[in-house]
Write an enzyme that holds these catalytic residues in place. Structure first.
Site, PDB file in Angstrom:
ATOM      1  N   HIS A 179      15.130  20.101  49.522  1.00 13.32           N
ATOM      2  CA  HIS A 179      14.978  21.253  48.616  1.00 13.32           C
ATOM      3  C   HIS A 179      14.787  20.721  47.189  1.00 13.32           C
ATOM      4  CE1 HIS A 179      15.722  25.149  46.767  1.00 13.32           C
ATOM      5  NE2 HIS A 179      15.992  25.701  47.919  1.00 13.32           N
ATOM      6  N   TYR A 225      26.321  24.721  52.774  1.00 13.87           N
ATOM      7  CA  TYR A 225      25.154  24.983  53.613  1.00 13.87           C
ATOM      8  C   TYR A 225      25.311  26.338  54.293  1.00 13.87           C
ATOM      9  CZ  TYR A 225      20.699  23.366  55.093  1.00 13.87           C
ATOM     10  OH  TYR A 225      19.341  23.248  55.228  1.00 13.87           O
ATOM     11  N   GLY A 282      17.395  19.609  52.920  1.00 10.04           N
ATOM     12  CA  GLY A 282      16.685  20.750  53.523  1.00 10.04           C
ATOM     13  C   GLY A 282      15.523  20.310  54.388  1.00 10.04           C
TER      14      GLY A 282
HETATM   15  O1  YXS Z   1      12.964  11.267  37.261  1.00 10.76           O
HETATM   16  P1  YXS Z   1      11.639  11.809  37.733  1.00 10.76           P
HETATM   17  O2  YXS Z   1      11.121  12.958  36.939  1.00 10.76           O
HETATM   18  O3  YXS Z   1      10.625  10.718  38.022  1.00 10.76           O
HETATM   19  O4  YXS Z   1      11.922  12.466  39.203  1.00 10.76           O
HETATM   20  C1  YXS Z   1      12.488  11.652  40.216  1.00 10.76           C
HETATM   21  C2  YXS Z   1      13.479  12.522  40.962  1.00 10.76           C
HETATM   22  O5  YXS Z   1      14.231  13.370  40.114  1.00 10.76           O
HETATM   23  C3  YXS Z   1      12.537  13.348  41.807  1.00 10.76           C
HETATM   24  N1  YXS Z   1      13.230  13.914  42.971  1.00 10.76           N
HETATM   25  C4  YXS Z   1      13.499  15.218  43.144  1.00 10.76           C
HETATM   26  N2  YXS Z   1      13.236  16.287  42.379  1.00 10.76           N
HETATM   27  C5  YXS Z   1      13.654  17.491  42.836  1.00 10.76           C
HETATM   28  N3  YXS Z   1      14.314  17.660  44.008  1.00 10.76           N
HETATM   29  C6  YXS Z   1      14.577  16.603  44.806  1.00 10.76           C
HETATM   30  N4  YXS Z   1      15.179  16.805  45.981  1.00 10.76           N
HETATM   31  C7  YXS Z   1      14.176  15.305  44.379  1.00 10.76           C
HETATM   32  N5  YXS Z   1      14.290  14.046  44.888  1.00 10.76           N
HETATM   33  C8  YXS Z   1      13.698  13.221  44.011  1.00 10.76           C
HETATM   34  O6  YXS Z   1      11.519  12.456  42.239  1.00 10.76           O
HETATM   35  C9  YXS Z   1      11.377  11.412  41.246  1.00 10.76           C
HETATM   36  C10 YXS Z   1      11.501  10.060  41.910  1.00 10.76           C
HETATM   37  O7  YXS Z   1      12.831  10.000  42.434  1.00 10.76           O
HETATM   38  P2  YXS Z   1      13.717   8.645  42.328  1.00 10.76           P
HETATM   39  O8  YXS Z   1      13.443   7.969  41.031  1.00 10.76           O
HETATM   40  O9  YXS Z   1      15.115   9.012  42.651  1.00 10.76           O
HETATM   41  O10 YXS Z   1      13.086   7.777  43.522  1.00 10.76           O
HETATM   42  P3  YXS Z   1      13.859   6.656  44.380  1.00 10.76           P
HETATM   43  O11 YXS Z   1      12.824   5.985  45.219  1.00 10.76           O
HETATM   44  O12 YXS Z   1      14.725   5.847  43.489  1.00 10.76           O
HETATM   45  O13 YXS Z   1      14.843   7.481  45.339  1.00 10.76           O
HETATM   46  C11 YXS Z   1      14.282   8.311  46.327  1.00 10.76           C
HETATM   47  C12 YXS Z   1      15.419   9.218  46.854  1.00 10.76           C
HETATM   48  C13 YXS Z   1      14.816  10.272  47.789  1.00 10.76           C
HETATM   49  C14 YXS Z   1      16.467   8.354  47.593  1.00 10.76           C
HETATM   50  C15 YXS Z   1      16.075   9.903  45.621  1.00 10.76           C
HETATM   51  O14 YXS Z   1      15.062  10.543  44.864  1.00 10.76           O
HETATM   52  C16 YXS Z   1      17.060  10.943  46.065  1.00 10.76           C
HETATM   53  O15 YXS Z   1      18.183  10.633  46.503  1.00 10.76           O
HETATM   54  N6  YXS Z   1      16.613  12.241  45.966  1.00 10.76           N
HETATM   55  C17 YXS Z   1      17.497  13.358  46.354  1.00 10.76           C
HETATM   56  C18 YXS Z   1      17.583  13.467  47.883  1.00 10.76           C
HETATM   57  C19 YXS Z   1      18.517  14.629  48.223  1.00 10.76           C
HETATM   58  O16 YXS Z   1      19.743  14.529  48.055  1.00 10.76           O
HETATM   59  N7  YXS Z   1      17.914  15.729  48.585  1.00 10.76           N
HETATM   60  C20 YXS Z   1      18.667  16.981  48.898  1.00 10.76           C
HETATM   61  C21 YXS Z   1      18.194  18.061  47.901  1.00 10.76           C
HETATM   62  S1  YXS Z   1      19.194  19.509  48.073  1.00 10.76           S
HETATM   63  C22 YXS Z   1      18.800  20.095  49.646  1.00 10.76           C
HETATM   64  O17 YXS Z   1      17.841  19.665  50.241  1.00 10.76           O
HETATM   65  C23 YXS Z   1      19.653  21.135  50.267  1.00 10.76           C
HETATM   66  C24 YXS Z   1      19.956  22.266  49.363  1.00 10.76           C
HETATM   67  S2  YXS Z   1      21.145  20.418  50.871  1.00 10.76           S
HETATM   68  O18 YXS Z   1      21.589  19.512  49.819  1.00 10.76           O
HETATM   69  O19 YXS Z   1      22.070  21.472  51.077  1.00 10.76           O
HETATM   70  O20 YXS Z   1      20.772  19.701  52.026  1.00 10.76           O
END
Ligand code: YXS
Length: 258
Positions: free
Chosen positions: A63, A137, A107
């Site tokens: 998400h 969730y 998500g």
């Molecule tokens: O800083 P910039 O502007 O370059 O942006 C970064 C991140 O902020 C962005 N980004 C996201 N933006 C919005 N929503 C996201 N879910 C998201 N994930 C990443 O993408 C740019 C590059 O990310 P960066 O620098 O962290 O890359 P990385 O290679 O170091 O790490 C990749 C990840 C995927 C490991 C890391 O970005 C990460 O942990 N992202 C969040 C993954 C996550 O926790 N997703 C759950 C979102 S909430 C959801 O899905 C549900 C509501 S729930 O949580 O209930 O399951």
């Protein structure tokens, strides 16, 4: 946001927003839903949901966190764009196959659970992250995991929020087939070839029967209201606000349990 293609009655959707690592933004969700409606009108017999390769090797980062409400509002209500997409996948009248290369988060993991089959290569990982954000969730989403996995593995995914590696994902049943990177596409095409040999009407009806049967969970009004009340406590909590804020500030959250 997405790249779509139709080849011999099969529809292909590639997530294609590398700036946010294919985060499931409202815009991306809506584009996929619209594409599925078009595929249905064209009587598509199978859909492959995949992701364009990106430098971070992320299938989808889940998400879009920037679109989550910061407290005092259900972050995953029935009509949230991601929830509408999950309903559309479950109700699409043909098999939707997730083709996974790279990491799947939050998500997007739920999206995978709503697909009919998952074919992944050795780079695939699956992380269920609500507790990382202090986010409650929703019951239908937890149900998607309960329908697929052993209870202890569902708890491990939600309570640790750690990525599950490809081999474990196959062992647990998140993935139908684990392949090498080279074999991934070919394995998906083999499954599709078998599907195309069979009656699309029988497949559509049996898919809908499966949906109705697995979603048929008895829930008392008291049980429903308890779940909603507990979820409100969480999305009104300090921890949820801290979870969202810490993500935006790119720092580790400090949760208080309140
Ligand atoms: O800083 P910039 O502007 O370059 O942006 C970064 C991140 O902020 C962005 N980004 C996201 N933006 C919005 N929503 C996201 N879910 C998201 N994930 C990443 O993408 C740019 C590059 O990310 P960066 O620098 O962290 O890359 P990385 O290679 O170091 O790490 C990749 C990840 C995927 C490991 C890391 O970005 C990460 O942990 N992202 C969040 C993954 C996550 O926790 N997703 C759950 C979102 S909430 C959801 O899905 C549900 C509501 S729930 O949580 O209930 O399951």
């Amino acid at each position: 946001m997405i790249i779509t293609e139709i080849k011999e009655n099969v529809g292909y959707i590639s997530l294609n927003d590398s700036s946010k690592l294919n985060a499931l933004s409202a815009e991306m969700d809506d584009q996929i839903v619209a594409c599925l409606k078009d595929f249905e009108e064209k009587k598509i017999r199978a859909v492959v949901l995949k992701a364009s390769p990106n430098r971070h090797n992320v299938w989808s980062s889940g998400h879009d966190v920037n679109e989550l409400p910061v407290g005092h509002r259900d972050p995953l209500g029935y009509f949230d764009h991601l929830e509408v997409l999950l309903h559309a996948i479950k109700r699409f009248p043909a098999p939707v196959i997730a083709q996974v290369h790279g990491s799947v988060w939050g998500g997007a993991c739920d999206l995978i659970m709503c697909c009919d089959m998952v074919i992944a290569d050795s780079t695939a990982t699956f992380a269920m992250t609500p507790t990382k954000l202090g986010l409650p969730y929703n019951a239908s989403g937890i149900g998607h995991f309960l329908n697929r996995l052993h209870l202890n593995n569902v708890r491990e995914m939600f309570f640790t929020a750690q990525p599950v590696d490809a081999e474990t994902a196959e062992k647990w049943g998140i993935v139908n087939h684990l392949t090498t990177e080279e074999e991934l596409e070919g394995t998906v095409e083999q499954i599709i070839a078998a599907i195309l040999n069979n009656s699309p009407m029988a497949i559509a009806i049996i898919k809908e029967q499966i949906r109705v049967l697995v979603d048929a969970r008895p829930l008392s009004p008291d049980g429903f209201e308890r779940i909603q009340g507990l979820r409100r406590k969480v999305y009104d909590s300090y921890d949820y606000a801290e979870g969202i804020q810490s993500f935006k500030e790119k720092r580790k959250p400090v949760f208080r349990g309140e």
